[in-house]
Write an enzyme that holds these catalytic residues in place. Structure first.
Site, PDB file in Angstrom:
ATOM      1  N   ASP A 264       0.832  -1.214   0.000  1.00  0.00           N
ATOM      2  CA  ASP A 264       0.000   0.000   0.000  1.00  0.00           C
ATOM      3  C   ASP A 264       0.865   1.263   0.000  1.00  0.00           C
ATOM      4  O   ASP A 264       1.847   1.355   0.734  1.00  0.00           O
ATOM      5  CB  ASP A 264      -0.893   0.039   1.240  1.00  0.00           C
ATOM      6  CG  ASP A 264      -1.777  -1.179   1.384  1.00  0.00           C
ATOM      7  OD1 ASP A 264      -1.296  -2.296   1.153  1.00  0.00           O
ATOM      8  OD2 ASP A 264      -2.948  -1.019   1.757  1.00  0.00           O
ATOM      9  N   HIS A 266      -1.121   4.530  -0.454  1.00  0.00           N
ATOM     10  CA  HIS A 266      -2.141   5.373   0.170  1.00  0.00           C
ATOM     11  C   HIS A 266      -1.834   6.871   0.074  1.00  0.00           C
ATOM     12  O   HIS A 266      -1.886   7.593   1.083  1.00  0.00           O
ATOM     13  CB  HIS A 266      -2.364   4.980   1.631  1.00  0.00           C
ATOM     14  CG  HIS A 266      -3.336   3.844   1.783  1.00  0.00           C
ATOM     15  ND1 HIS A 266      -4.647   3.925   1.353  1.00  0.00           N
ATOM     16  CD2 HIS A 266      -3.190   2.598   2.309  1.00  0.00           C
ATOM     17  CE1 HIS A 266      -5.271   2.779   1.622  1.00  0.00           C
ATOM     18  NE2 HIS A 266      -4.399   1.955   2.189  1.00  0.00           N
ATOM     19  N   ASP A 293      -4.073  -0.255  -3.417  1.00  0.00           N
ATOM     20  CA  ASP A 293      -4.257   0.856  -2.476  1.00  0.00           C
ATOM     21  C   ASP A 293      -3.230   1.954  -2.722  1.00  0.00           C
ATOM     22  O   ASP A 293      -2.472   2.351  -1.834  1.00  0.00           O
ATOM     23  CB  ASP A 293      -4.212   0.368  -1.029  1.00  0.00           C
ATOM     24  CG  ASP A 293      -5.537  -0.254  -0.586  1.00  0.00           C
ATOM     25  OD1 ASP A 293      -6.385  -0.533  -1.462  1.00  0.00           O
ATOM     26  OD2 ASP A 293      -5.719  -0.476   0.620  1.00  0.00           O
ATOM     27  N   ASP A 296      -6.189   7.326  -1.533  1.00  0.00           N
ATOM     28  CA  ASP A 296      -7.019   7.488  -0.331  1.00  0.00           C
ATOM     29  C   ASP A 296      -6.161   7.699   0.912  1.00  0.00           C
ATOM     30  O   ASP A 296      -5.038   7.218   1.026  1.00  0.00           O
ATOM     31  CB  ASP A 296      -7.958   6.302  -0.104  1.00  0.00           C
ATOM     32  CG  ASP A 296      -9.209   6.373  -0.963  1.00  0.00           C
ATOM     33  OD1 ASP A 296      -9.542   7.476  -1.417  1.00  0.00           O
ATOM     34  OD2 ASP A 296      -9.843   5.323  -1.185  1.00  0.00           O
ATOM     35  N   ARG A 297      -6.749   8.430   1.852  1.00  0.00           N
ATOM     36  CA  ARG A 297      -6.167   8.768   3.146  1.00  0.00           C
ATOM     37  C   ARG A 297      -5.019   9.770   2.993  1.00  0.00           C
ATOM     38  O   ARG A 297      -5.115  10.885   3.470  1.00  0.00           O
ATOM     39  CB  ARG A 297      -5.736   7.524   3.920  1.00  0.00           C
ATOM     40  CG  ARG A 297      -6.916   6.627   4.305  1.00  0.00           C
ATOM     41  CD  ARG A 297      -6.509   5.573   5.311  1.00  0.00           C
ATOM     42  NE  ARG A 297      -7.630   4.736   5.714  1.00  0.00           N
ATOM     43  CZ  ARG A 297      -8.463   5.012   6.718  1.00  0.00           C
ATOM     44  NH1 ARG A 297      -8.305   6.121   7.400  1.00  0.00           N
ATOM     45  NH2 ARG A 297      -9.455   4.196   7.019  1.00  0.00           N
ATOM     46  N   ASN A 325      -8.522  -2.798  -2.463  1.00  0.00           N
ATOM     47  CA  ASN A 325      -9.909  -2.503  -2.083  1.00  0.00           C
ATOM     48  C   ASN A 325     -10.206  -1.005  -2.127  1.00  0.00           C
ATOM     49  O   ASN A 325     -11.364  -0.593  -2.215  1.00  0.00           O
ATOM     50  CB  ASN A 325     -10.224  -3.074  -0.700  1.00  0.00           C
ATOM     51  CG  ASN A 325      -9.391  -2.454   0.400  1.00  0.00           C
ATOM     52  OD1 ASN A 325      -8.163  -2.557   0.393  1.00  0.00           O
ATOM     53  ND2 ASN A 325     -10.029  -1.814   1.352  1.00  0.00           N
ATOM     54  N   HIS A 326      -9.170  -0.164  -2.094  1.00  0.00           N
ATOM     55  CA  HIS A 326      -9.395   1.279  -2.168  1.00  0.00           C
ATOM     56  C   HIS A 326      -9.460   1.799  -3.597  1.00  0.00           C
ATOM     57  O   HIS A 326      -9.699   2.991  -3.789  1.00  0.00           O
ATOM     58  CB  HIS A 326      -8.328   2.037  -1.372  1.00  0.00           C
ATOM     59  CG  HIS A 326      -8.666   2.183   0.075  1.00  0.00           C
ATOM     60  ND1 HIS A 326      -9.302   3.287   0.587  1.00  0.00           N
ATOM     61  CD2 HIS A 326      -8.476   1.335   1.115  1.00  0.00           C
ATOM     62  CE1 HIS A 326      -9.483   3.122   1.885  1.00  0.00           C
ATOM     63  NE2 HIS A 326      -8.987   1.952   2.230  1.00  0.00           N
ATOM     64  N   HIS A 374      -3.840  -8.250  -3.350  1.00  0.00           N
ATOM     65  CA  HIS A 374      -3.891  -7.217  -2.323  1.00  0.00           C
ATOM     66  C   HIS A 374      -4.377  -7.766  -0.985  1.00  0.00           C
ATOM     67  O   HIS A 374      -3.793  -7.475   0.061  1.00  0.00           O
ATOM     68  CB  HIS A 374      -4.803  -6.067  -2.752  1.00  0.00           C
ATOM     69  CG  HIS A 374      -4.870  -4.975  -1.734  1.00  0.00           C
ATOM     70  ND1 HIS A 374      -3.830  -4.087  -1.530  1.00  0.00           N
ATOM     71  CD2 HIS A 374      -5.835  -4.632  -0.829  1.00  0.00           C
ATOM     72  CE1 HIS A 374      -4.141  -3.256  -0.565  1.00  0.00           C
ATOM     73  NE2 HIS A 374      -5.347  -3.566  -0.117  1.00  0.00           N
ATOM     74  N   ARG A 422     -12.920  -7.048   9.287  1.00  0.00           N
ATOM     75  CA  ARG A 422     -13.296  -5.848   8.544  1.00  0.00           C
ATOM     76  C   ARG A 422     -14.774  -5.813   8.176  1.00  0.00           C
ATOM     77  O   ARG A 422     -15.279  -4.784   7.734  1.00  0.00           O
ATOM     78  CB  ARG A 422     -12.478  -5.762   7.257  1.00  0.00           C
ATOM     79  CG  ARG A 422     -10.984  -5.721   7.468  1.00  0.00           C
ATOM     80  CD  ARG A 422     -10.252  -5.748   6.138  1.00  0.00           C
ATOM     81  NE  ARG A 422      -8.818  -5.919   6.294  1.00  0.00           N
ATOM     82  CZ  ARG A 422      -7.948  -4.917   6.382  1.00  0.00           C
ATOM     83  NH1 ARG A 422      -8.363  -3.677   6.319  1.00  0.00           N
ATOM     84  NH2 ARG A 422      -6.658  -5.165   6.516  1.00  0.00           N
ATOM     85  N   HIS A 449      -2.434  -4.762   2.383  1.00  0.00           N
ATOM     86  CA  HIS A 449      -3.745  -4.573   3.010  1.00  0.00           C
ATOM     87  C   HIS A 449      -3.712  -4.310   4.514  1.00  0.00           C
ATOM     88  O   HIS A 449      -4.705  -3.858   5.072  1.00  0.00           O
ATOM     89  CB  HIS A 449      -4.588  -5.816   2.716  1.00  0.00           C
ATOM     90  CG  HIS A 449      -6.063  -5.688   2.910  1.00  0.00           C
ATOM     91  ND1 HIS A 449      -6.775  -4.550   2.588  1.00  0.00           N
ATOM     92  CD2 HIS A 449      -6.984  -6.584   3.377  1.00  0.00           C
ATOM     93  CE1 HIS A 449      -8.060  -4.752   2.851  1.00  0.00           C
ATOM     94  NE2 HIS A 449      -8.216  -5.971   3.329  1.00  0.00           N
TER      95      HIS A 449
END
Length: 520
Positions: A264, A266, A293, A296-297, A325-326, A374, A422, A449
């Site tokens: 990730d 991110h 990923d 995001d964030r 997943n993002h 992922h 999750r 992840h």
């Protein structure tokens, strides 16, 4: 009467019924000594539970979430009817992105004390994080009704209601239409004017070059933007390329040559640049796989994704990207990427990214021996690589099935399978990993992840490796990042951990949905 109001009413009726039953059952004199001992034990248990809760609160403040969860769990074991303990543990689970566990604790908090409004907030936050906005709206509405003069409660309800209405509108106007490539949709892209004062990088004859990539990264380090004409062009080219890729991409790494796998990112652009500083720029002799990923964030997601897409176009056979997943509309709208693209470009471009993400490959197989995805493995036995090759991936991630589990699942220490912490996907044990590798003639799997203290973790007797490449995740977690290198004739993984580097003063989640920031 709402479902939340019914919960309070039922709880009150239950308490009255219990009191009545207790009165009816008294048929003889009390035993003072036994009653005193029971009362004394209950008081001691409560006092100990409060100590554990306070320790948990202190750990939560210092972002030691796992230890905080342990303290709250001990408090719950001693005093299982406290809504506060469940609500606090729910918050710690939310911080760890264990949304399924957070939801269960939110539900338990409401059951323990239907009048404790913070329990509804926790339940709503978990539902929001899982993209279940209607369920979250019910809780926000109830709190707003209970506190009609609370501006914060009203604001949360209003914002969540906007999301629900927006999604309903999007569904209402959606129509079936022929699938078109971005190039077909944006035929007039070549007519976009480049302003005279634009001094940034430019594509050469519409193509990405190494010099363009070097200029782009320097441009981004100075917090400048790529011109929208070139941004659209890159998106059109990557869309056309990804459509032709299979769900599972096979990679051959020649003997003696190095190959790097990253987890990730991110939106942490400056940490991405640090990876290239440590390990070298991507090239035909220095290939990379980034395992989902990307966005995001972190608040430099636009810079990350155009850098990664640029290198993919420059080295299509030596630079690989997996979907995480993002890379999905729900996550992007909540955790910042949609807001960032809209702020730096347009909402139309945010929609384009949704289409491009749908075509990203789901996993990669290296030298027929290492499968990289992922999330993780599956709820079904006997899943083969050919099953993965047949996945129809041009869609938003479903809530179950192979595609969902590739993007969302996590390993667990114990044998067998279990529900996901999750709330999406599953958890799988060492026996599941061993059987999957044996059935598919694999040595091991690599997944991402999950935040890990050193940026990586080796589990399941060496057959399940996690790599996470966003150090000090969200500027709060204090973890290191890592990447993995192998060579074609020696598939033994080598790990390199690294610390976070400074970045401009733009906070993580700066572009996220305002409600998610409030909930955080």
């Amino acid at each position: 009467m709402s479902s939340s109001e019914l919960e309070i009413k039922k709880a009150a009726e239950g308490q009255q019924e219990q009191q009545g039953t207790a009165t009816a059952e008294i048929t003889g004199p009390k035993e003072p000594e036994a009653e005193t001992n029971a009362s004394s034990k209950a008081e001691l248990d409560f006092a100990a539970a409060e100590q554990f809760k306070n320790q948990g609160n202190d750990l939560l403040k210092t972002k030691e979430f796992t230890k905080a969860i342990d303290m709250y769990t001990k408090a719950i074991e001693l005093h299982p009817n406290s809504a506060i303990y469940y609500a606090n543990r729910s918050l710690a689970h939310l911080r760890q992105e264990s949304f399924g566990y957070a939801l269960q604790d939110g539900i338990s908090a409401v059951k323990a004390d239907p009048a404790y409004l913070k329990g509804y907030y926790r339940r709503a936050a978990a539902h929001m994080s899982l993209g279940k906005f209607k369920q979250a709206l019910c809780d926000f509405e109830f709190v707003a009704k209970c506190r009609p003069n609370d501006k914060d409660a009203k604001l949360k309800f209003t914002e969540c209601n906007k999301i629900v209405k927006m999604r309903a509108f999007e569904r209402a106007i959606a129509v079936d239409k022929p699938e078109m490539t971005l190039s077909e949709m944006y035929r007039d892209m070549e007519n976009i004017t480049i302003e005279d004062d634009y001094k940034g990088p430019q594509l050469e004859d519409g193509k990405v070059t190494l010099q363009f990539m070097k200029d782009l990264m320097s441009h981004y380090k100075e917090q400048k933007r790529l011109h929208r004409k070139f941004a659209y062009k890159i998106l059109c080219e990557i869309d056309a390329y990804m459509r032709a890729q299979p769900p599972l991409v096979d990679i051959t790494v020649p003997d003696e040559e190095k190959f790097t796998i990253c987890g990730d990112i991110h939106g942490q652009f400056y940490d991405l640049m640090n990876i290239f500083e440590i390990n070298g720029l991507p090239s035909e002799k220095n290939p990379y796989l980034f395992n989902g990923d990307f966005v995001d964030r972190g608040s430099f997601s636009v810079e990350c994704i155009f850098t990664l897409f640029g290198f993919k176009l420059l080295y299509p056979n030596h630079f690989f990207l997996s979907r995480g997943n993002h890379e999905s509309i729900n996550m992007n709208q909540m955790y910042g990427f949609t807001g960032e693209v809209t702020a730096k470009y347009t909402s139309a471009m945010a929609d384009i990214f949704t289409q491009v993400f749908n075509w990203l490959p789901l996993c990669h197989c290296i030298n027929e021996k290492i499968l990289v995805m992922h999330g993780g493995l599956f709820s079904s036995d006997n899943v083969t690589l050919d099953n993965i090759r047949r996945i129809e991936r041009n869609c938003q991630p479903p809530e179950e099935g192979l595609m969902c589990e590739l993007l969302w699942s996590d390993p667990q220490q114990w044998m067998g399978r279990g529900p996901s912490k999750r709330g999406v996907g599953i958890q799988f044990g060492p026996d599941v990993t061993e059987a999957f590798c044996k059935n598919n003639n694999l040595d091991y799997i690599i997944r991402s992840h999950e935040v890990k203290d050193m940026g990586y973790e080796v589990a399941h007797n060496g057959q399940c490796i996690t790599v996470f490449s966003a150090p000090n995740y969200c500027d709060t977690m204090g973890n290191m990042g890592a990447f993995i290198t192998i060579t074609g004739n020696n598939l033994k993984p080598n790990y390199k951990s690294f610390e976070a580097v400074p970045h401009p003063d733009v906070k993580p989640m700066a572009y996220a949905n305002s409600l998610m920031n409030w909930l955080a």
